[in-house]
Design an enzyme around this catalytic site. Sequence first.
Site, PDB file in Angstrom:
ATOM      1  N   GLY A 164      27.354 -10.853 -72.585  1.00  0.00           N
ATOM      2  CA  GLY A 164      26.920 -11.449 -71.333  1.00  0.00           C
ATOM      3  C   GLY A 164      25.763 -12.409 -71.470  1.00  0.00           C
ATOM      4  O   GLY A 164      25.115 -12.772 -70.490  1.00  0.00           O
ATOM      5  N   GLY A 165      25.480 -12.837 -72.701  1.00  0.00           N
ATOM      6  CA  GLY A 165      24.375 -13.761 -72.905  1.00  0.00           C
ATOM      7  C   GLY A 165      23.064 -13.080 -73.213  1.00  0.00           C
ATOM      8  O   GLY A 165      22.054 -13.742 -73.444  1.00  0.00           O
ATOM      9  N   ASP A 200      47.163  -0.148 -72.877  1.00  0.00           N
ATOM     10  CA  ASP A 200      47.936   0.856 -72.147  1.00  0.00           C
ATOM     11  C   ASP A 200      47.295   1.256 -70.819  1.00  0.00           C
ATOM     12  O   ASP A 200      47.718   0.832 -69.756  1.00  0.00           O
ATOM     13  CB  ASP A 200      48.143   2.088 -73.024  1.00  0.00           C
ATOM     14  CG  ASP A 200      49.321   1.926 -73.973  1.00  0.00           C
ATOM     15  OD1 ASP A 200      50.298   1.269 -73.600  1.00  0.00           O
ATOM     16  OD2 ASP A 200      49.265   2.459 -75.090  1.00  0.00           O
ATOM     17  N   GLN A 231      52.078   5.884 -72.146  1.00  0.00           N
ATOM     18  CA  GLN A 231      50.730   5.841 -71.580  1.00  0.00           C
ATOM     19  C   GLN A 231      50.507   4.889 -70.411  1.00  0.00           C
ATOM     20  O   GLN A 231      49.940   5.296 -69.395  1.00  0.00           O
ATOM     21  CB  GLN A 231      49.704   5.511 -72.679  1.00  0.00           C
ATOM     22  CG  GLN A 231      48.269   5.593 -72.193  1.00  0.00           C
ATOM     23  CD  GLN A 231      47.230   5.373 -73.265  1.00  0.00           C
ATOM     24  OE1 GLN A 231      46.063   5.185 -72.977  1.00  0.00           O
ATOM     25  NE2 GLN A 231      47.635   5.401 -74.528  1.00  0.00           N
ATOM     26  N   GLU A 289      50.030  -0.441 -77.717  1.00  0.00           N
ATOM     27  CA  GLU A 289      48.600  -0.637 -77.473  1.00  0.00           C
ATOM     28  C   GLU A 289      47.980  -1.736 -78.330  1.00  0.00           C
ATOM     29  O   GLU A 289      47.433  -2.715 -77.822  1.00  0.00           O
ATOM     30  CB  GLU A 289      47.870   0.690 -77.712  1.00  0.00           C
ATOM     31  CG  GLU A 289      46.361   0.618 -77.682  1.00  0.00           C
ATOM     32  CD  GLU A 289      45.827   0.209 -76.325  1.00  0.00           C
ATOM     33  OE1 GLU A 289      45.027  -0.736 -76.275  1.00  0.00           O
ATOM     34  OE2 GLU A 289      46.208   0.834 -75.320  1.00  0.00           O
TER      35      GLU A 289
END
Length: 416
Positions: free
Chosen positions: A248-249, A169, A17, A140
Amino acid sequence: MSKPLEGIKIIDFTHVQAGPACTQLLAWFGADVIKVERPGSGDVTRSQLRDISNADALYFTMLNSNKRSLTLDTKTPQGKEVLEKLIKESDVMVENFGPGALDRMGFTWERIKELNPGMIVASVKGFSEGHHYEDLKVYENVAQCAGGAASTSGFWDGPPTVSGAALGDSNTGMHLAIGILTALHQRNKTGKGQKVAVSMQDAVLNLCRVKLRDQQRLDRVGYLEEYPQYPHGKFTDVVPRGGNAGGGGQPGWVLKCKGWETDPNAYIYFTIQGHAWPPICKAIGKPEWINDPAYTTAQARQDKIFDIFATIEDWLKDKTKFEAVDILRKFDIPCAPVLSMKELANDPSLRASGSIVEVDHKERGKYLTVGSPIKFSDMTVEITGSPLLGEHTDEVLESLGYTPEQITEMHASRAV
């Protein structure tokens, strides 16, 4: 109209992959990608997880569109000769062999430079060169664990969790494609080729940078205010698993919608951004929360964030995920339905944009595959079916100057 990478020839020595995802992207954009495969068997994914007997598996077809297939036994003198000629005429070689495999084949970096000083050799590795796990075989989920993704995914009362997305991958393949294009651009300036490598651990870590950010914040202050563990839970000295909290907060969570009892994906993801608080209150019928000091700031809301989500979930109970999103989008509230693979496969917008395409295959017939996630204003990316094993062997050999008699001889000796 010519494609941006037209004229670039790539020897694709990759399998499974990560490497194939990289070379497929470059093939989509016009590069001539020649997939070199073992005669008789080819890439192992041709036969893995088959849904149609005696036809290439979807695992292969969805990672090798727009390529040509050349079968070649590089252990034979004739096979080595073909590869030497191919190297002289190519721009890039991409490989994901184990450490030292190319050297044992007789194609060291020094030898490749002799044959073609402008050659770029791009490699997918499990770990970076010199790493103490350099010889470890990586797949993976191994990469997700080694790169930090698993330790920070899942719920705090459960084990580390790997993602369904191919962070190890395909993500590594995308990073390598960027490296190849950068090296090609530099070669245009210097005339010199070079080696390019991306490790799967590094590629996963690059996508986990916000968690590295959080580790440093945790080291300094001892808590992470946007995680569900704050303010009533306990923090250790490592970044915890935060369930479905936003990274992200901005507090966020997966919330039940109408039908969740029978549909495992009847949910939406709902994010509470500071500037969106008044619209959220209006949308869910809680206007009194807008100016209530107990709710007006993110800090004030944090200790009761799950009570807030419970209220929103109660508002959602008579709405499907699509109905809910259609209401919330009018208030500019960040949210999305949790879409299943079946829903994505049938999404008319994704079909129209070319993000999911239906292509023809000589054995399978029509099948779905992903299209280019990168969109251009002056180019339409055409996706074609994957090649059959050795489909273009004679064509490639002819382009290298071999006569029909020589090609017949190579087939007879099983060099190709």
